[in-house]
Design an enzyme around this catalytic site. Structure first.
Site, PDB file in Angstrom:
ATOM      1  N   GLY A 131      -0.589  13.346  16.092  1.00  0.00           N
ATOM      2  CA  GLY A 131      -0.964  12.285  17.264  1.00  0.00           C
ATOM      3  C   GLY A 131      -1.584  12.293  17.881  1.00  0.00           C
ATOM      4  O   GLY A 131      -2.131  12.398  18.974  1.00  0.00           O
TER       5      GLY A 131
ATOM      6  N   HIS B  81      -2.499   0.559  11.405  1.00  0.00           N
ATOM      7  CA  HIS B  81      -2.371   0.552  10.639  1.00  0.00           C
ATOM      8  C   HIS B  81      -3.943   1.413   9.562  1.00  0.00           C
ATOM      9  O   HIS B  81      -4.445   0.824  10.498  1.00  0.00           O
ATOM     10  CB  HIS B  81      -1.998  -0.334   9.889  1.00  0.00           C
ATOM     11  CG  HIS B  81      -1.620   0.001   8.531  1.00  0.00           C
ATOM     12  ND1 HIS B  81      -0.798   0.700   7.313  1.00  0.00           N
ATOM     13  CD2 HIS B  81      -2.838  -0.379   6.951  1.00  0.00           C
ATOM     14  CE1 HIS B  81      -1.159   1.350   6.600  1.00  0.00           C
ATOM     15  NE2 HIS B  81      -1.850  -0.289   5.916  1.00  0.00           N
TER      16      HIS B  81
HETATM   17  N1  NHR Z   1       8.721  -1.213  10.589  1.00  0.00           N
HETATM   18  C1  NHR Z   1       8.712  -2.183  10.763  1.00  0.00           C
HETATM   19  N2  NHR Z   1       9.444  -2.974  10.784  1.00  0.00           N
HETATM   20  N3  NHR Z   1       7.557  -3.233  10.466  1.00  0.00           N
HETATM   21  C2  NHR Z   1       5.960  -2.556  10.460  1.00  0.00           C
HETATM   22  O1  NHR Z   1       5.189  -2.999   9.864  1.00  0.00           O
HETATM   23  C3  NHR Z   1       6.070  -0.552  10.263  1.00  0.00           C
HETATM   24  C4  NHR Z   1       7.525  -0.286  10.788  1.00  0.00           C
HETATM   25  C5  NHR Z   1       7.322   0.953  10.409  1.00  0.00           C
HETATM   26  C6  NHR Z   1       5.874   1.710  10.997  1.00  0.00           C
HETATM   27  C7  NHR Z   1       3.798   2.307  10.318  1.00  0.00           C
HETATM   28  C8  NHR Z   1       3.343   1.996   9.085  1.00  0.00           C
HETATM   29  C9  NHR Z   1       2.390   1.996   8.464  1.00  0.00           C
HETATM   30  O2  NHR Z   1       1.062   1.611   9.606  1.00  0.00           O
HETATM   31  C10 NHR Z   1       5.083   1.159  10.559  1.00  0.00           C
HETATM   32  C11 NHR Z   1       4.759  -0.711  10.647  1.00  0.00           C
HETATM   33  C12 NHR Z   1       5.703   4.715   7.067  1.00  0.00           C
HETATM   34  C13 NHR Z   1       6.465   3.886   5.740  1.00  0.00           C
HETATM   35  C14 NHR Z   1       6.759   4.354   5.216  1.00  0.00           C
HETATM   36  O3  NHR Z   1       7.065   4.104   3.652  1.00  0.00           O
HETATM   37  C15 NHR Z   1       5.338   2.769   5.159  1.00  0.00           C
HETATM   38  C16 NHR Z   1       3.808   2.024   6.858  1.00  0.00           C
HETATM   39  C17 NHR Z   1       4.426   2.559   8.021  1.00  0.00           C
HETATM   40  C18 NHR Z   1       5.236   3.949   8.274  1.00  0.00           C
HETATM   41  N4  NHR Z   1       7.584   4.614   5.270  1.00  0.00           N
HETATM   42  C19 NHR Z   1       8.735   6.663   4.543  1.00  0.00           C
HETATM   43  C20 NHR Z   1       9.954   5.624   4.803  1.00  0.00           C
HETATM   44  O4  NHR Z   1      11.225   5.773   3.597  1.00  0.00           O
HETATM   45  C21 NHR Z   1       8.735   8.124   4.620  1.00  0.00           C
HETATM   46  C22 NHR Z   1       7.409   8.559   4.397  1.00  0.00           C
HETATM   47  C23 NHR Z   1       7.220   9.671   4.546  1.00  0.00           C
HETATM   48  O5  NHR Z   1       8.374  10.074   5.709  1.00  0.00           O
HETATM   49  O6  NHR Z   1       5.653  10.382   4.803  1.00  0.00           O
HETATM   50  O7  NHR Z   1      10.355   4.644   6.056  1.00  0.00           O
HETATM   51  O8  NHR Z   1       1.387   2.336   7.543  1.00  0.00           O
HETATM   52  C1  GAR Z   2      -3.613   7.878  11.771  1.00  0.00           C
HETATM   53  O1  GAR Z   2      -4.433   7.652  10.319  1.00  0.00           O
HETATM   54  C2  GAR Z   2      -2.395   6.556  11.476  1.00  0.00           C
HETATM   55  O2  GAR Z   2      -3.547   5.142  11.449  1.00  0.00           O
HETATM   56  C3  GAR Z   2      -1.247   6.414  10.190  1.00  0.00           C
HETATM   57  O3  GAR Z   2      -1.003   7.823  10.439  1.00  0.00           O
HETATM   58  C4  GAR Z   2      -2.574   9.243  11.228  1.00  0.00           C
HETATM   59  C5  GAR Z   2      -1.733   8.870  12.100  1.00  0.00           C
HETATM   60  O4  GAR Z   2      -2.164  10.550  12.816  1.00  0.00           O
HETATM   61  N1  GAR Z   2      -0.801   5.692  10.112  1.00  0.00           N
HETATM   62  C6  GAR Z   2       0.364   5.694   9.142  1.00  0.00           C
HETATM   63  O5  GAR Z   2      -0.153   6.284   8.199  1.00  0.00           O
HETATM   64  C7  GAR Z   2       1.503   5.034   8.890  1.00  0.00           C
HETATM   65  N2  GAR Z   2       1.387   5.191   8.230  1.00  0.00           N
HETATM   66  P1  GAR Z   2      -2.101  11.122  14.693  1.00  0.00           P
HETATM   67  O6  GAR Z   2      -0.448  11.483  14.198  1.00  0.00           O
HETATM   68  O7  GAR Z   2      -3.164  12.424  14.400  1.00  0.00           O
HETATM   69  O8  GAR Z   2      -2.425   9.825  15.501  1.00  0.00           O
END
Ligand code: NHR
Ligand code: GAR
Length: 216
Positions: free
Chosen positions: A12, A109
């Site tokens: 966070g 991201h």
């Molecule tokens: N949802 C949508 N529809 N579009 C985006 O652009 C999103 C989203 C949800 C989250 C953040 C993201 C990133 O910045 C985000 C963007 C999680 C995963 C993932 O594969 C991928 C990208 C992002 C966040 N998550 C797994 C899942 O099964 C779980 C992984 C875990 O719990 O550690 O959802 O990269």
């Molecule tokens: C951040 O570096 C963010 O860009 C990344 O996780 C970290 C969260 O840090 N996000 C992702 O990888 C989404 N898939 P925080 O919890 O300390 O803000």
């Protein structure tokens, strides 16, 4: 006063930097709630210590992604948010959620999109040998990490970087970039025109490329 809802899964640190900037810079906004899908997220305790309202919607409690998305959307909607901020939120959201908050849902991201969407971005950037890496703030669309780009921070890759050292510098850049973008949105300095993002002249001036390049 605009209403912000911040979604987290972990530490966070981005959420805290946004909440602090909101209070210190007297944005015309308040953080109405911080919601985590992980009950043990360190960011929840930190948010509570700041006096923010916290909630948990645990994804494991739902049989399907759609059921989780719908429960989460209900809790988010209860705060009538003008903006929903994904800050290290780790669950992919389906179109049911994304379409409900279209144009008021943003994410940070940890890469220079469209390079390296998805997970483990720092390791993949090192493997690819890129000389510049960074972070991207974008509007969220159903397609993962593919929505309209609002702003980016550029972080040079050093020859001696490993995944941890690179992640540390990218995160430091996120802590400047993300509050600046949210400040711009709550002050109506950012607009979405189709698939393109327009920044106000004021924000472009305050937010020149040189301000968001983090050199060695
Ligand atoms: N949802 C949508 N529809 N579009 C985006 O652009 C999103 C989203 C949800 C989250 C953040 C993201 C990133 O910045 C985000 C963007 C999680 C995963 C993932 O594969 C991928 C990208 C992002 C966040 N998550 C797994 C899942 O099964 C779980 C992984 C875990 O719990 O550690 O959802 O990269
Ligand atoms: C951040 O570096 C963010 O860009 C990344 O996780 C970290 C969260 O840090 N996000 C992702 O990888 C989404 N898939 P925080 O919890 O300390 O803000």
């Amino acid at each position: 006063m605009k209403s912000l809802v911040i979604l987290i899964s972990g530490r966070g640190s981005n959420m805290l930097n946004i909440a602090r900037a909101c209070a210190e810079q007297q944005w015309p906004a308040r953080v109405s709630a911080v919601i985590s899908n992980e009950p043990e997220a360190a960011g929840l305790a930190a948010a509570r210590d700041m006096g923010l309202a916290i909630e948990v919607v645990e994804h494991r409690g739902y049989a399907t992604r759609e059921a989780f998305d719908s429960a989460l959307a209900g809790r988010v909607e209860a705060h009538a948010p003008d903006l929903v901020v994904l800050a290290g939120f780790m669950r992919v959201l389906g179109p049911g959620f994304v379409d409900r908050f279209a144009g008021r849902l943003i994410n940070i991201h940890p890469s220079l999109l469209p390079s390296f969407p998805g997970l483990r971005t720092h390791a993949r950037a090192l493997d690819a040998g890129v000389r510049v890496h960074g972070a991207t703030v974008h509007f969220v669309t159903p397609e993962l990490d593919a929505g309209p780009i609002i702003a980016q921070a550029v972080v040079p890759v050093r020859s001696d970087d490993d995944e941890a050292s690179l992640a540390t510098r990218v995160q430091a850049s996120e802590h400047v970039l993300y509050p600046a973008v949210v400040a711009g949105i709550v002050r109506d300095q950012v607009s979405l025109e189709g698939a393109r993002v327009r920044l106000s002249p004021q924000m472009r001036a305050a937010f020149g490329v040189s301000d968001i390049v983090y050199a060695d």
